[in-house]
Write a protein that holds these residues in place. Sequence first.
Motif, PDB file in Angstrom:
ATOM      1  N   VAL A 151       0.834  -1.203   0.000  1.00 52.77           N
ATOM      2  CA  VAL A 151       0.000   0.000   0.000  1.00 52.77           C
ATOM      3  C   VAL A 151       0.865   1.249   0.000  1.00 52.77           C
ATOM      4  O   VAL A 151       0.560   2.230  -0.677  1.00 52.77           O
ATOM      5  N   ARG A 152       1.945   1.228   0.755  1.00 48.30           N
ATOM      6  CA  ARG A 152       2.863   2.366   0.832  1.00 48.30           C
ATOM      7  C   ARG A 152       4.279   1.830   0.756  1.00 48.30           C
ATOM      8  O   ARG A 152       4.503   0.617   0.743  1.00 48.30           O
ATOM      9  N   ASP A 153       5.233   2.719   0.694  1.00 46.49           N
ATOM     10  CA  ASP A 153       6.627   2.309   0.850  1.00 46.49           C
ATOM     11  C   ASP A 153       6.794   1.883   2.306  1.00 46.49           C
ATOM     12  O   ASP A 153       6.861   2.730   3.200  1.00 46.49           O
ATOM     13  N   ILE A 154       6.821   0.581   2.543  1.00 50.20           N
ATOM     14  CA  ILE A 154       6.823   0.077   3.915  1.00 50.20           C
ATOM     15  C   ILE A 154       8.077   0.567   4.634  1.00 50.20           C
ATOM     16  O   ILE A 154       9.197   0.306   4.177  1.00 50.20           O
ATOM     17  N   PRO A 155       7.938   1.279   5.745  1.00 46.67           N
ATOM     18  CA  PRO A 155       9.131   1.722   6.478  1.00 46.67           C
ATOM     19  C   PRO A 155       9.900   0.518   7.024  1.00 46.67           C
ATOM     20  O   PRO A 155       9.311  -0.434   7.551  1.00 46.67           O
ATOM     21  N   ILE A 156      11.201   0.573   6.906  1.00 45.62           N
ATOM     22  CA  ILE A 156      12.073  -0.457   7.466  1.00 45.62           C
ATOM     23  C   ILE A 156      12.718   0.100   8.726  1.00 45.62           C
ATOM     24  O   ILE A 156      13.351   1.165   8.703  1.00 45.62           O
ATOM     25  N   LEU A 157      12.525  -0.598   9.811  1.00 48.46           N
ATOM     26  CA  LEU A 157      13.175  -0.290  11.091  1.00 48.46           C
ATOM     27  C   LEU A 157      14.253  -1.330  11.314  1.00 48.46           C
ATOM     28  O   LEU A 157      13.978  -2.537  11.284  1.00 48.46           O
ATOM     29  N   ILE A 158      15.475  -0.898  11.511  1.00 51.98           N
ATOM     30  CA  ILE A 158      16.583  -1.806  11.830  1.00 51.98           C
ATOM     31  C   ILE A 158      16.960  -1.590  13.282  1.00 51.98           C
ATOM     32  O   ILE A 158      17.169  -0.450  13.721  1.00 51.98           O
ATOM     33  N   GLY A 159      17.020  -2.686  14.026  1.00 51.79           N
ATOM     34  CA  GLY A 159      17.370  -2.614  15.428  1.00 51.79           C
ATOM     35  C   GLY A 159      18.806  -3.036  15.671  1.00 51.79           C
ATOM     36  O   GLY A 159      19.293  -3.999  15.079  1.00 51.79           O
ATOM     37  N   GLY A 160      19.494  -2.287  16.543  1.00 58.60           N
ATOM     38  CA  GLY A 160      20.858  -2.644  16.910  1.00 58.60           C
ATOM     39  C   GLY A 160      21.790  -1.463  16.792  1.00 58.60           C
ATOM     40  O   GLY A 160      21.456  -0.440  16.181  1.00 58.60           O
ATOM     41  N   GLY A 161      22.984  -1.625  17.359  1.00 57.98           N
ATOM     42  CA  GLY A 161      23.915  -0.508  17.388  1.00 57.98           C
ATOM     43  C   GLY A 161      25.339  -0.847  17.011  1.00 57.98           C
ATOM     44  O   GLY A 161      26.247  -0.060  17.278  1.00 57.98           O
ATOM     45  N   GLY A 162      25.544  -2.006  16.374  1.00 52.73           N
ATOM     46  CA  GLY A 162      26.898  -2.356  15.954  1.00 52.73           C
ATOM     47  C   GLY A 162      27.467  -1.300  15.025  1.00 52.73           C
ATOM     48  O   GLY A 162      26.845  -0.949  14.013  1.00 52.73           O
ATOM     49  N   GLU A 163      28.654  -0.791  15.348  1.00 52.44           N
ATOM     50  CA  GLU A 163      29.127   0.425  14.702  1.00 52.44           C
ATOM     51  C   GLU A 163      29.676   0.192  13.302  1.00 52.44           C
ATOM     52  O   GLU A 163      29.593   1.083  12.453  1.00 52.44           O
ATOM     53  N   LYS A 164      30.225  -0.986  13.023  1.00 53.57           N
ATOM     54  CA  LYS A 164      30.813  -1.232  11.710  1.00 53.57           C
ATOM     55  C   LYS A 164      29.805  -1.770  10.702  1.00 53.57           C
ATOM     56  O   LYS A 164      29.802  -1.358   9.542  1.00 53.57           O
ATOM     57  N   LYS A 165      28.954  -2.703  11.132  1.00 52.61           N
ATOM     58  CA  LYS A 165      28.067  -3.385  10.191  1.00 52.61           C
ATOM     59  C   LYS A 165      26.614  -2.934  10.305  1.00 52.61           C
ATOM     60  O   LYS A 165      26.001  -2.572   9.306  1.00 52.61           O
ATOM     61  N   PHE A 180      19.116   0.703  21.707  1.00 54.52           N
ATOM     62  CA  PHE A 180      18.878   0.468  23.129  1.00 54.52           C
ATOM     63  C   PHE A 180      19.845   1.297  23.979  1.00 54.52           C
ATOM     64  O   PHE A 180      20.084   0.994  25.140  1.00 54.52           O
ATOM     65  N   SER A 181      20.389   2.359  23.393  1.00 54.84           N
ATOM     66  CA  SER A 181      21.456   3.131  24.019  1.00 54.84           C
ATOM     67  C   SER A 181      20.919   4.178  24.978  1.00 54.84           C
ATOM     68  O   SER A 181      19.786   4.647  24.852  1.00 54.84           O
ATOM     69  N   ASP A 182      21.779   4.575  25.917  1.00 56.95           N
ATOM     70  CA  ASP A 182      21.489   5.773  26.693  1.00 56.95           C
ATOM     71  C   ASP A 182      21.795   6.993  25.821  1.00 56.95           C
ATOM     72  O   ASP A 182      22.282   6.879  24.692  1.00 56.95           O
ATOM     73  N   ALA A 183      21.504   8.184  26.356  1.00 51.51           N
ATOM     74  CA  ALA A 183      21.600   9.387  25.543  1.00 51.51           C
ATOM     75  C   ALA A 183      23.018   9.641  25.038  1.00 51.51           C
ATOM     76  O   ALA A 183      23.217   9.989  23.861  1.00 51.51           O
ATOM     77  N   ARG A 184      23.993   9.459  25.903  1.00 49.55           N
ATOM     78  CA  ARG A 184      25.374   9.729  25.491  1.00 49.55           C
ATOM     79  C   ARG A 184      25.813   8.774  24.387  1.00 49.55           C
ATOM     80  O   ARG A 184      26.428   9.182  23.391  1.00 49.55           O
ATOM     81  N   THR A 185      25.470   7.492  24.551  1.00 48.52           N
ATOM     82  CA  THR A 185      25.844   6.506  23.541  1.00 48.52           C
ATOM     83  C   THR A 185      25.091   6.752  22.241  1.00 48.52           C
ATOM     84  O   THR A 185      25.656   6.609  21.146  1.00 48.52           O
ATOM     85  N   LEU A 186      23.821   7.120  22.350  1.00 48.62           N
ATOM     86  CA  LEU A 186      23.037   7.424  21.156  1.00 48.62           C
ATOM     87  C   LEU A 186      23.661   8.562  20.367  1.00 48.62           C
ATOM     88  O   LEU A 186      23.760   8.502  19.129  1.00 48.62           O
ATOM     89  N   ALA A 187      24.107   9.595  21.050  1.00 50.12           N
ATOM     90  CA  ALA A 187      24.722  10.725  20.370  1.00 50.12           C
ATOM     91  C   ALA A 187      26.009  10.304  19.656  1.00 50.12           C
ATOM     92  O   ALA A 187      26.258  10.695  18.506  1.00 50.12           O
ATOM     93  N   ARG A 188      26.819   9.484  20.342  1.00 51.06           N
ATOM     94  CA  ARG A 188      28.076   9.031  19.719  1.00 51.06           C
ATOM     95  C   ARG A 188      27.806   8.142  18.515  1.00 51.06           C
ATOM     96  O   ARG A 188      28.435   8.301  17.463  1.00 51.06           O
ATOM     97  N   LYS A 189      26.853   7.222  18.653  1.00 51.75           N
ATOM     98  CA  LYS A 189      26.556   6.320  17.541  1.00 51.75           C
ATOM     99  C   LYS A 189      25.898   7.080  16.390  1.00 51.75           C
ATOM    100  O   LYS A 189      26.062   6.695  15.219  1.00 51.75           O
ATOM    101  N   SER A 190      25.175   8.143  16.695  1.00 48.77           N
ATOM    102  CA  SER A 190      24.593   8.959  15.628  1.00 48.77           C
ATOM    103  C   SER A 190      25.691   9.605  14.785  1.00 48.77           C
ATOM    104  O   SER A 190      25.538   9.766  13.565  1.00 48.77           O
ATOM    105  N   GLU A 191      26.790   9.997  15.424  1.00 49.72           N
ATOM    106  CA  GLU A 191      27.917  10.542  14.666  1.00 49.72           C
ATOM    107  C   GLU A 191      28.510   9.481  13.738  1.00 49.72           C
ATOM    108  O   GLU A 191      28.863   9.772  12.592  1.00 49.72           O
TER     109      GLU A 191
END
Length: 265
Positions: A151-165, A180-191
């Motif tokens: 019906v639509r472009d089905i959104p894909i949600l990927i779970g996990g925080g492995g930094e290389k893959k 599943f990160s805390d705020a500090r880790t989320l900010a770093r992984k977002s970079e």
Amino acid sequence: MSRPIRIGLQIQPQHAEYKQIRQAVADAEETGVDIVFNWDHFFPLSGDADGLHFECWTMLAAWAEATSRVEIGALVTCNSYRNPDLLADMARTVDHISGGRLILGIGGGWFQRDYDEYGYEFGTPGTRLADLSEALPRIRARWAKLNPRPVRDIPILIGGGGEKKTLRMVAEHADIWHSFSDARTLARKSEILAEHGAAVGRDVTSIERSTAVRAPGGSSPDDIAGDLLASGASLFTVTASGPSYDLGPVREWVAWRDERNRAKA
């Protein structure tokens, strides 16, 4: 990118009869959550290891008929359990049943008992992630071939925080990234995600950031959400487990969402 705050509820399909799960879904939709998730396991993850439990995707099809507004999905589907083309067809079908409300949450898998008891090869984290990397383009390619298409472009949600893959796959394929990160880790992984985005030629600000939240010691959302918001999260998911499915915490988050979104309007 400024996004509206959204609230999800993961209804863990364990330790409850299905009628209790169905009632929890109905109550969640009435409460005003944006998304109702289950999970993709074959046995409980807490409490009695052999307690009551139900399968993910047949349940999502039932939820698609039983709801009218909320988005639905798994947090997250285990890629190992189904052929990617079959999974794409299943997702397309549930998307049509729901009128275009499915989110395809997916990950590499991790719970070894599921694999052992159902006869799947457990492999290693590396092989499971390699399989996921191969599956994601196959899923999108199958959606393009199906008649009717989703019906639509089905959104894909990927779970996990492995930094290389994992974050590389998020940059390439995801509409939503669940951490599943805390705020500090989320900010770093977002970079790090932004670096992957630059490498694949994608502006990753288009990816919605999702996180699981558990208010410690009865804390209110205002006590724990500010730093997560500042780190880029906009989708907050509360969990509820059977048999009681206490929706008190998610009601607090829905009220907080409404207040914050009104303030931003």
